[in-house]
Scaffold this motif. Structure first.
Motif, PDB file in Angstrom:
ATOM      1  N   LEU A   1       0.837  -1.203   0.000  1.00 14.78           N
ATOM      2  CA  LEU A   1       0.000   0.000   0.000  1.00 14.78           C
ATOM      3  C   LEU A   1       0.875   1.258   0.000  1.00 14.78           C
ATOM      4  CD1 LEU A   1      -3.059   0.487   0.180  1.00 14.78           C
ATOM      5  CD2 LEU A   1      -2.844   0.339   2.663  1.00 14.78           C
TER       6      LEU A   1
ATOM      7  N   ALA B   1      -5.116   0.399  -4.735  1.00 18.32           N
ATOM      8  CA  ALA B   1      -5.686  -0.906  -4.388  1.00 18.32           C
ATOM      9  C   ALA B   1      -6.947  -1.143  -5.213  1.00 18.32           C
ATOM     10  CB  ALA B   1      -6.037  -0.968  -2.906  1.00 18.32           C
TER      11      ALA B   1
ATOM     12  N   ILE C   1      -7.040   5.260   2.045  1.00 14.87           N
ATOM     13  CA  ILE C   1      -7.439   4.463   0.880  1.00 14.87           C
ATOM     14  C   ILE C   1      -8.824   4.978   0.513  1.00 14.87           C
ATOM     15  CG2 ILE C   1      -7.891   2.126   0.021  1.00 14.87           C
ATOM     16  CD1 ILE C   1      -6.359   1.161   2.643  1.00 14.87           C
TER      17      ILE C   1
END
Lengths: 271, 271
Positions: free
Chosen positions: A7, A57, A236
């Motif tokens: 990440l 992602a 995210i």
């Protein structure tokens, strides 16, 4: 490489906080895709090929596959991602919540059957729910904290006798008691920037998955200011339908790329 | 016939409060079953044929199928139940918890793909999680309230500033706000009879699914006295592993029947 390292690499080297949710709804596919064999996989592959350089992602939401008995096409999608874009972490959004031996089965499903890098988990049953996932040290466990839906506050904003709301308590025990393997993350919706700021204060640098900045209408500047960590990352930012169904014509993949770019720029503007 | 009517009929006409959990663990099957094709279905069928007259419901736990990519054998099991024993309600234990369009997909999975009579749901995200299931008026929605695992109290027993613990608040809003279609039920573990008594006080006649009286070791008399409603029913007393794996030899089905009979008698003794 751990979930967190993957990440971090996407946040920094690829300069993006955007996660694309893979929530297939065949009735919204263009007819040319909907009529193909393995339409769900074909749709996902087109979306992935069009957006892979823009995302930190991908997040497939498992109900969209389970409702259609399409576990095989979820597997095809994940196999494709791993073979073509192995450095992009895969978050399996299944919001599992069970205990002991049953949670172990869910962990097998997420991490062994599907090979996900991280999975979303519901904290209502306490540590027994989290532990079977967290013991996979290289995988991530993303715990629901303050969600983005209208009735989220019905339980999550209840005030405890200590004075703090339930979601803050969840953030506190997640950071203090549940994160020995440094592989926890939280879900906090973009619809609640004040709550996001409180959670960021409590959890330090922990990653936070933020749904709701696109279609659900959160305010980008407020969300970024509330949610970024000291490294100016840690978020995210997920969008699903706003990207996937930006166009229902044959230009759907190009339209998805355009929406993903727009969201990435919007987030980076306040980063 | 609704979930509630089916259940009521089993409680009364069949004089049983016992639910058998169908949680297949192939490593615990006798070798003769484990080596057969479709071993999970073969095992479930033998258990069902040996216990069907003793139960008020069956409760397959979906993680045990998902971990093994055995959705087809879950479907075979449910098809078999419906064709052979159509009056026994099927509770799909999946503890789903998601919102809006995603919860609708989970409801399709449970009620349309698998045709379950009821499904377990996690309340942490509020009414948005419950509503897509509850709108199927003939099906049941079994909401986690006070679970039986060691860390259950970590969130569920937190005291709110109103003075009541979180699980009581969940019971209260489930009965007051979420039950317009009269199709809700709750989960309260046998390990917490005092909490069960409080919940029964709050929810009136609502069905309560009680895990933990077998292997997890709750006290039968305390549980029955705390949990029965005014009609001396209202409880779904679940046992899974204690019944399924009573013997790991070729007599496993007979041993399962014996354990089921014992649990039924134990429960009826205090009824």
């Amino acid at each position: 490489m751990t979930f967190y390292q993957k990440l971090k690499d996407r946040w920094q080297a690829h300069n993006t906080l955007v996660c694309v949710g893979l929530d297939p709804l065949p009735e919204q596919f263009p007819a040319t895709v909907a009529d193909a064999p393995n339409a769900i996989f074909a749709f996902n592959r087109a979306i992935i090929d069009a957006t892979h350089d823009l995302v930190c992602a991908y997040k497939p939401q498992i109900a969209h596959y389970a409702a259609l008995a399409a576990e095989d096409q979820l597997q095809q999608t994940l196999d494709y991602l791993r073979s073509q874009y192995p450095d992009i972490p895969i978050l399996l959004d299944s919001k599992r919540g069970d205990i002991g031996s049953t949670a172990e089965q869910y962990a097998r499903e997420a991490f062994e059957r599907y090979g996900a890098d991280a999975v979303t988990v519901n904290p209502y049953m306490g540590w027994d729910t989290i532990q079977p996932f967290a013991q996979y040290r290289d995988r991530g466990v993303i715990v629901l904290c303050r969600t983005s839906n209208p009735s989220a506050g019905e339980l999550q904003n209840l005030h405890l006798d200590s004075g703090e709301p339930l979601f803050e308590h969840v953030a506190r025990i997640a950071a203090r008691d549940w994160n020995a393997n440094r592989n926890l993350a939280l879900v906090v919706g973009a619809t609640a920037p004040a709550e996001l700021a409180r959670v960021r204060q409590i959890v330090g640098d922990m990653p936070i998955l933020v749904p709701g900045l696109g279609a659900q209408g959160g305010d980008a500047e407020a969300v970024l200011q509330a949610g970024l960590n000291a490294q100016r990352d840690g978020l995210i930012i997920n969008s699903s339908r706003g990207i996937l169904y930006a166009s229902q014509g044959n230009d759907f993949a190009a339209a998805a790329r355009h929406e993903t770019e727009t969201l990435r720029e919007l987030a980076n503007r306040y980063r």
